[in-house]
Design a protein around this motif. Structure first.
Motif, PDB file in Angstrom:
ATOM      1  N   ILE A 262       0.922  -1.303  -0.094  1.00 35.95           N
ATOM      2  CA  ILE A 262      -0.054   0.054   0.124  1.00 35.95           C
ATOM      3  C   ILE A 262       0.830   1.187   0.059  1.00 35.95           C
ATOM      4  O   ILE A 262       1.841   1.383   0.765  1.00 35.95           O
ATOM      5  N   SER A 263       0.524   2.319  -0.930  1.00 36.48           N
ATOM      6  CA  SER A 263       1.316   3.585  -0.745  1.00 36.48           C
ATOM      7  C   SER A 263       0.258   4.477  -1.116  1.00 36.48           C
ATOM      8  O   SER A 263      -0.763   4.468  -1.819  1.00 36.48           O
ATOM      9  N   LYS A 264       0.206   5.589  -0.397  1.00 38.79           N
ATOM     10  CA  LYS A 264      -0.537   6.884  -0.501  1.00 38.79           C
ATOM     11  C   LYS A 264      -0.316   7.405  -1.864  1.00 38.79           C
ATOM     12  O   LYS A 264       0.787   7.280  -2.403  1.00 38.79           O
ATOM     13  N   ALA A 265      -1.332   8.091  -2.544  1.00 38.41           N
ATOM     14  CA  ALA A 265      -1.012   8.740  -3.875  1.00 38.41           C
ATOM     15  C   ALA A 265       0.291  10.016  -3.715  1.00 38.41           C
ATOM     16  O   ALA A 265       0.658  10.457  -4.786  1.00 38.41           O
ATOM     17  N   TYR A 266       0.346  10.179  -2.275  1.00 34.89           N
ATOM     18  CA  TYR A 266       1.404  11.205  -2.025  1.00 34.89           C
ATOM     19  C   TYR A 266       2.209  10.604  -0.977  1.00 34.89           C
ATOM     20  O   TYR A 266       2.173   9.368  -1.045  1.00 34.89           O
ATOM     21  N   CYS A 267       2.940  11.445  -0.138  1.00 32.29           N
ATOM     22  CA  CYS A 267       3.612  10.738   0.717  1.00 32.29           C
ATOM     23  C   CYS A 267       3.706  11.608   2.004  1.00 32.29           C
ATOM     24  O   CYS A 267       3.581  12.643   2.041  1.00 32.29           O
ATOM     25  N   THR A 268       3.699  10.695   3.408  1.00 33.23           N
ATOM     26  CA  THR A 268       3.866  11.536   4.656  1.00 33.23           C
ATOM     27  C   THR A 268       4.759  10.677   5.639  1.00 33.23           C
ATOM     28  O   THR A 268       5.106   9.592   5.069  1.00 33.23           O
ATOM     29  N   ARG A 269       5.126  11.497   6.484  1.00 31.59           N
ATOM     30  CA  ARG A 269       6.051  10.810   7.392  1.00 31.59           C
ATOM     31  C   ARG A 269       5.791  11.585   8.764  1.00 31.59           C
ATOM     32  O   ARG A 269       5.588  12.811   8.724  1.00 31.59           O
ATOM     33  N   VAL A 270       5.734  10.714  10.146  1.00 35.84           N
ATOM     34  CA  VAL A 270       5.680  11.398  11.239  1.00 35.84           C
ATOM     35  C   VAL A 270       6.760  11.141  11.952  1.00 35.84           C
ATOM     36  O   VAL A 270       7.371   9.722  12.034  1.00 35.84           O
ATOM     37  N   GLY A 271       7.290  11.969  12.650  1.00 36.50           N
ATOM     38  CA  GLY A 271       8.457  11.913  13.389  1.00 36.50           C
ATOM     39  C   GLY A 271       9.693  12.153  12.555  1.00 36.50           C
ATOM     40  O   GLY A 271       9.637  12.684  11.369  1.00 36.50           O
ATOM     41  N   SER A 272      11.210  12.162  13.058  1.00 36.56           N
ATOM     42  CA  SER A 272      12.102  12.511  12.401  1.00 36.56           C
ATOM     43  C   SER A 272      12.496  11.735  11.312  1.00 36.56           C
ATOM     44  O   SER A 272      12.357  10.527  11.135  1.00 36.56           O
ATOM     45  N   GLY A 273      13.596  12.175  10.674  1.00 39.29           N
ATOM     46  CA  GLY A 273      14.419  11.295   9.483  1.00 39.29           C
ATOM     47  C   GLY A 273      14.108  11.726   8.116  1.00 39.29           C
ATOM     48  O   GLY A 273      13.086  12.781   7.902  1.00 39.29           O
ATOM     49  N   PRO A 274      15.147  11.312   7.412  1.00 38.09           N
ATOM     50  CA  PRO A 274      14.992  11.970   5.900  1.00 38.09           C
ATOM     51  C   PRO A 274      13.576  11.637   5.150  1.00 38.09           C
ATOM     52  O   PRO A 274      13.139  10.622   5.305  1.00 38.09           O
ATOM     53  N   PHE A 275      13.117  12.659   4.292  1.00 37.97           N
ATOM     54  CA  PHE A 275      11.950  12.384   3.476  1.00 37.97           C
ATOM     55  C   PHE A 275      12.383  13.295   2.408  1.00 37.97           C
ATOM     56  O   PHE A 275      11.948  14.499   2.209  1.00 37.97           O
ATOM     57  N   PRO A 276      13.050  12.855   1.206  1.00 33.66           N
ATOM     58  CA  PRO A 276      13.657  13.531   0.068  1.00 33.66           C
ATOM     59  C   PRO A 276      12.242  14.563  -0.480  1.00 33.66           C
ATOM     60  O   PRO A 276      12.650  15.460  -0.850  1.00 33.66           O
ATOM     61  N   THR A 277      11.272  14.016  -0.647  1.00 34.39           N
ATOM     62  CA  THR A 277      10.187  14.652  -1.240  1.00 34.39           C
ATOM     63  C   THR A 277       9.108  15.763  -0.455  1.00 34.39           C
ATOM     64  O   THR A 277       8.033  16.138  -0.896  1.00 34.39           O
ATOM     65  N   GLU A 278       9.707  15.898   0.505  1.00 38.35           N
ATOM     66  CA  GLU A 278       9.128  16.673   1.760  1.00 38.35           C
ATOM     67  C   GLU A 278       8.671  18.014   1.005  1.00 38.35           C
ATOM     68  O   GLU A 278       9.608  18.681   0.499  1.00 38.35           O
ATOM     69  N   LEU A 279       7.494  18.444   1.393  1.00 41.26           N
ATOM     70  CA  LEU A 279       7.046  19.914   0.732  1.00 41.26           C
ATOM     71  C   LEU A 279       7.066  20.808   2.213  1.00 41.26           C
ATOM     72  O   LEU A 279       6.261  20.515   2.890  1.00 41.26           O
ATOM     73  N   PHE A 280       7.727  21.827   2.238  1.00 40.81           N
ATOM     74  CA  PHE A 280       7.818  22.774   3.350  1.00 40.81           C
ATOM     75  C   PHE A 280       6.997  23.942   3.088  1.00 40.81           C
ATOM     76  O   PHE A 280       6.916  24.925   3.839  1.00 40.81           O
ATOM     77  N   ASP A 281       6.135  23.913   1.825  1.00 40.84           N
ATOM     78  CA  ASP A 281       5.529  25.302   1.497  1.00 40.84           C
ATOM     79  C   ASP A 281       3.955  25.195   1.596  1.00 40.84           C
ATOM     80  O   ASP A 281       3.411  24.077   2.039  1.00 40.84           O
TER      81      ASP A 281
END
Ligand code: GDP
Ligand code: IMO
Ligand code: MG
Length: 421
Positions: A262-281
């Motif tokens: 299973i994958s979301k159609a986008y991506c999330t992460r909770v907690g610390s650690g790398p997340f290359p496609t994270e959007l900060f905007d």
């Protein structure tokens, strides 16, 4: 045969909802790793339920639900969860089966989790503080207590021994919290846990397989949080991948059939650690709002970004995914455009592999963008209804991962699911 369903990202992909949907095809649903760090959400009509340690087949009265040896159980959280589910009319004393080999989370494990995070300071993992890491450490360190031990006469002595070890460690870490206040609650909960069926789940499951029963193994967390293959050290403490079901249930690899990833159609992460496609905007904020991306266990806001096909391809490879399931596609309805990361540029070079040093490498995700579709995905009920631009999205994911998308989930309910032909 045993099929498995697991997360391909950093958790919260929607495993609970999909297990609940697939459950009628099986006789047994079995959790094989993790513990109350998991939060699997289901909707029973309009009623929202978040499951932690109990498998997501709980609301199908004809099924049996198993907690395997690979799971770590906190009796206190387990007791509260059972009470909530039983209040909805479910007879867990009939339908739940717990492995005698599952390890037990003690109050001091939770204290050690907190102490360890405090000591790490800025480098903290962002743990759910449920005692997961310290309990698995005692398991591999050969100090742990198992559910079967709760039934032994000398349990309290063994508890005291382990507690003393933990208190010494906590003192060394300058962690000062009154554990004794939590003990009566813990021992009450141990008594409650003993009322459920505790057995040799390894033998029992193999007997069920021999009798032709169908099992669905339910993963917790996600592949990028796997202790061996995730973004170490920002991971959980168990094997979240397909291989984990063999060690977490006592089932041999030859029995493994379908692997639902299973994958979301986008991506999330909770907690610390790398997340290359994270959007900060503002786009990241919009994904968080539209997708209600706040942790089911801790309520923490989830970090949001675009789907990452480099990570997804890696996850499909590690798990041997046979069927992909894309969830929360409807959330993209609210986005002016959708990004899809098809490669990374690491130190100026294009790659489709996850670099070893993902925590420090400078990764520039390479995106393809798709303009907003002309028809809302939330209004689609079958494959033919899907807008062309979303079909392009599907095509990109299938091409890069080499796996067919079997289902697209477009809402929280059991029936918000498009079956692809
Ligand atoms: P899990 O840990 O993988 O079971 O996922 P969580 O329950 O932690 O988080 C998934 C969240 O997304 C839950 O709130 C679900 O109700 C919700 N969800 C699941 N599938 C969909 C979907 O297709 N669309 C929308 N909008 N929400 C979904
Ligand atoms: P489900 O099953 C999302 C994350 C924590 C933290 C790291 C380690 O609902 O998908 P731990 O408490 O395991 O020591 O935390 O892993 N984490 C999860 N993130 N979903 C989960 O479970 C998670 N379980 C742990 O946020 O970053
Ligand atoms: Mg969750």
């Amino acid at each position: 045969m045993v099929d498995v369903l697991l997360g391909l990202q950093w958790g919260d992909e929607g495993k609970g909802k999909i297990v609940d949907f697939l459950a009628p095809q099986y006789d047994i649903i079995a959790r094989f790793q993790g513990g109350p760090n998991a939060g699997h959400t289901l909707y029973l009509d309009d009623k929202k339920v978040v499951l932690r340690t109990i498998p997501s087949g709980a609301f199908h009265p004809e099924l049996l639900n198993v907690i395997g040896n690979g799971v770590v159980i906190d009796p206190v959280s387990f007791k509260a969860e059972c009470a909530e589910i039983e209040a909805l009319g479910v007879n867990l004393q009939r339908s739940l089966i717990i492995s005698e080999k599952a390890h037990v989370i003690l109050p001091t494990h939770k204290a050690l989790d907190k102490a360890s995070e405090q000591a790490k300071g800025q480098n903290k993992i962002g743990s759910t503080l449920k005692g997961i890491g310290p309990t698995y450490m005692d398991k591999t360190g050969r100090n742990g207590l198992r559910v079967g031990d709760l039934l032994q006469k000398d349990f309290k002595d063994r508890y005291q021994n382990l507690k003393e070890k933990h208190l010494t460690l906590l003192k060394q870490m300058n962690f000062d919290e009154d554990i004794s206040a939590l003990e009566s609650e813990f021992f009450d909960a141990v008594e409650a846990l003993k009322k459920y069926k505790i057995t040799a789940v390894d033998y029992w499951l193999n007997e069920q397989l021999a009798a032709g029963k169908k099992i669905l193994a339910e993963g917790a967390q996600g592949t990028m949080l796997d202790i061996d293959f995730g973004t170490y050290p920002f991971v959980t403490s168990s094997n979240t991948i397909t291989a984990g079901l063999c060690t977490g249930l006592g089932i041999a690899p030859a029995f493994v059939g379908k692997v639902y990833g299973i994958s979301k159609a986008y991506c999330t992460r909770v907690g610390s650690g790398p997340f290359p496609t994270e959007l900060f905007d503002a786009t990241g904020d919009l994904l968080r709002e539209s997708g209600h991306e706040f942790g089911s266990v801790t309520g923490r806001p989830r970090r949001c970004g675009w789907i990452d096909l480099v990570a997804l391809k890696y996850a499909c490879m590690l798990n041997g995914v046979t069927d992909l399931i894309i969830t929360k596609a409807d959330v993209l309805d609210g986005m002016p455009q959708t990004g899809i990361c098809t490669a990374y540029k690491v130190n100026g070079e294009l790659t489709e592999r996850i670099p070893f040093d993902i925590n420090h490498a400078s990764i520039e995700p390479q995106y393809e963008y798709i303009e907003q579709w002309d028809k809302e995905l939330s209004s689609c009920s079958q494959d033919e209804d899907l807008p062309l631009s979303f079909k392009h999205f599907i095509g990109l994911v299938e091409k890069q991962t080499g796996v067919k998308i079997s289902y697209v989930s477009n809402g929280v309910g059991r029936n918000h699911l498009i079956i692809r032909k």
